[in-house]
Write a protein that holds these residues in place. Sequence first.
Motif, PDB file in Angstrom:
ATOM      1  N   TRP A  56       0.823  -1.206   0.000  1.00 10.21           N
ATOM      2  CA  TRP A  56       0.000   0.000   0.000  1.00 10.21           C
ATOM      3  C   TRP A  56       0.856   1.254   0.000  1.00 10.21           C
ATOM      4  O   TRP A  56       2.047   1.214   0.286  1.00 10.21           O
ATOM      5  CB  TRP A  56      -0.951   0.003   1.206  1.00 10.21           C
ATOM      6  N   GLY A  57       0.203   2.356  -0.350  1.00  9.83           N
ATOM      7  CA  GLY A  57       0.851   3.652  -0.308  1.00  9.83           C
ATOM      8  C   GLY A  57      -0.168   4.739  -0.053  1.00  9.83           C
ATOM      9  O   GLY A  57      -1.347   4.586  -0.393  1.00  9.83           O
ATOM     10  N   LEU A  58       0.293   5.815   0.564  1.00  6.86           N
ATOM     11  CA  LEU A  58      -0.535   6.996   0.780  1.00  6.86           C
ATOM     12  C   LEU A  58      -0.258   8.008  -0.325  1.00  6.86           C
ATOM     13  O   LEU A  58       0.894   8.133  -0.780  1.00  6.86           O
ATOM     14  CB  LEU A  58      -0.231   7.623   2.144  1.00  6.86           C
ATOM     15  N   ILE A  67       2.094   2.137  -7.369  1.00  7.56           N
ATOM     16  CA  ILE A  67       0.819   1.455  -7.601  1.00  7.56           C
ATOM     17  C   ILE A  67       0.045   2.185  -8.699  1.00  7.56           C
ATOM     18  O   ILE A  67      -0.478   1.559  -9.627  1.00  7.56           O
ATOM     19  CB  ILE A  67       0.000   1.363  -6.301  1.00  7.56           C
ATOM     20  N   HIS A  68      -0.013   3.511  -8.614  1.00  8.05           N
ATOM     21  CA  HIS A  68      -0.737   4.302  -9.609  1.00  8.05           C
ATOM     22  C   HIS A  68      -0.171   4.074 -11.003  1.00  8.05           C
ATOM     23  O   HIS A  68      -0.915   3.987 -11.988  1.00  8.05           O
ATOM     24  CB  HIS A  68      -0.716   5.793  -9.236  1.00  8.05           C
ATOM     25  N   ASP A  69       1.153   3.950 -11.112  1.00  6.89           N
ATOM     26  CA  ASP A  69       1.794   3.706 -12.410  1.00  6.89           C
ATOM     27  C   ASP A  69       1.380   2.373 -13.024  1.00  6.89           C
ATOM     28  O   ASP A  69       1.489   2.184 -14.226  1.00  6.89           O
ATOM     29  CB  ASP A  69       3.318   3.744 -12.279  1.00  6.89           C
ATOM     30  N   GLY A  70       0.905   1.443 -12.196  1.00  5.18           N
ATOM     31  CA  GLY A  70       0.471   0.147 -12.696  1.00  5.18           C
ATOM     32  C   GLY A  70      -0.994   0.088 -13.077  1.00  5.18           C
ATOM     33  O   GLY A  70      -1.479  -0.960 -13.539  1.00  5.18           O
ATOM     34  N   PHE A 134      -5.484  -3.096 -14.004  1.00  5.65           N
ATOM     35  CA  PHE A 134      -4.091  -2.850 -13.624  1.00  5.65           C
ATOM     36  C   PHE A 134      -3.200  -3.769 -14.440  1.00  5.65           C
ATOM     37  O   PHE A 134      -3.656  -4.752 -15.014  1.00  5.65           O
ATOM     38  CB  PHE A 134      -3.871  -3.079 -12.118  1.00  5.65           C
ATOM     39  N   GLU A 135      -1.932  -3.436 -14.489  1.00  3.56           N
ATOM     40  CA  GLU A 135      -0.941  -4.245 -15.199  1.00  3.56           C
ATOM     41  C   GLU A 135      -0.108  -4.992 -14.158  1.00  3.56           C
ATOM     42  O   GLU A 135       0.786  -4.420 -13.537  1.00  3.56           O
ATOM     43  CB  GLU A 135      -0.057  -3.357 -16.066  1.00  3.56           C
ATOM     44  N   ALA A 136      -0.414  -6.260 -13.980  1.00  2.43           N
ATOM     45  CA  ALA A 136       0.297  -7.065 -12.981  1.00  2.43           C
ATOM     46  C   ALA A 136       1.789  -7.123 -13.280  1.00  2.43           C
ATOM     47  O   ALA A 136       2.610  -7.116 -12.351  1.00  2.43           O
ATOM     48  CB  ALA A 136      -0.288  -8.474 -12.924  1.00  2.43           C
ATOM     49  N   GLU A 137       2.149  -7.141 -14.562  1.00  4.57           N
ATOM     50  CA  GLU A 137       3.569  -7.221 -14.921  1.00  4.57           C
ATOM     51  C   GLU A 137       4.327  -5.947 -14.576  1.00  4.57           C
ATOM     52  O   GLU A 137       5.552  -5.956 -14.471  1.00  4.57           O
ATOM     53  CB  GLU A 137       3.742  -7.572 -16.403  1.00  4.57           C
ATOM     54  N   ALA A 142       7.576  -3.741  -9.306  1.00  4.73           N
ATOM     55  CA  ALA A 142       7.639  -2.449  -8.615  1.00  4.73           C
ATOM     56  C   ALA A 142       7.385  -2.600  -7.124  1.00  4.73           C
ATOM     57  O   ALA A 142       7.919  -1.836  -6.314  1.00  4.73           O
ATOM     58  CB  ALA A 142       6.636  -1.474  -9.225  1.00  4.73           C
ATOM     59  N   LEU A 143       6.573  -3.600  -6.744  1.00  4.91           N
ATOM     60  CA  LEU A 143       6.199  -3.791  -5.338  1.00  4.91           C
ATOM     61  C   LEU A 143       6.899  -4.983  -4.702  1.00  4.91           C
ATOM     62  O   LEU A 143       6.630  -5.332  -3.556  1.00  4.91           O
ATOM     63  CB  LEU A 143       4.681  -3.950  -5.224  1.00  4.91           C
TER      64      LEU A 143
END
Length: 193
Positions: A56-58, A67-70, A134-137, A142-143
């Motif tokens: 998660w992220g704020l 996360i947003h980039d994905g 979302f793009e899981a790849e 990234a996470l």
Amino acid sequence: MTVRQSDHPIDPQFLTRWSPRAFDPAEMTEGQVLSLIEAARWAPSASNHQPARFAWGLRGDAGFAAIHDGLMGFNRVWADKAAALIVLASKTFVDKEDGPAANSWHAFDAGASWMSLALQAQAMGLVAHAMGGFEAETLAPALGLPEGYQIHVVVAVGRQGDVADLPEKLQAREMPSLRRPVAEVAARGRFPA
């Protein structure tokens, strides 16, 4: 606004919970996010394997940006206003004495975790919207998603905002959706036709 009515008596929380896209700019705290995840971790789990995992992220931090980039398509447009983004994944295997074995129920258990998170958000005066776009790849590396885990949803969380702040094409969809009648989805002794 759509008025939801149940076919049979249920707790009002099930009728009032829905997934808006309009978010207020109010921030959330780490403690609030951890309360959501706390509720999610207490969801039922087959054989108590507890496969659900969260990243998660704020809004404004590097985790939120990753996360947003994905996110895909129009989810990028409205989800950037959420106070937090939470990724829900699950461990697809269980550890046995003779090595890992497939966990056939991991996705089912992850779904139970999502619902617990959504109801906890509602109890806290927040709204939660789960996204499959979302793009899981992109998200997995990234996470730092370990091998043998599957991402199921990205959840946007925050205070509900003004529908007028959404792009025009999304404004008309910003209302609670209805459900099929019970008689269409369930039958005694058999599945409905």
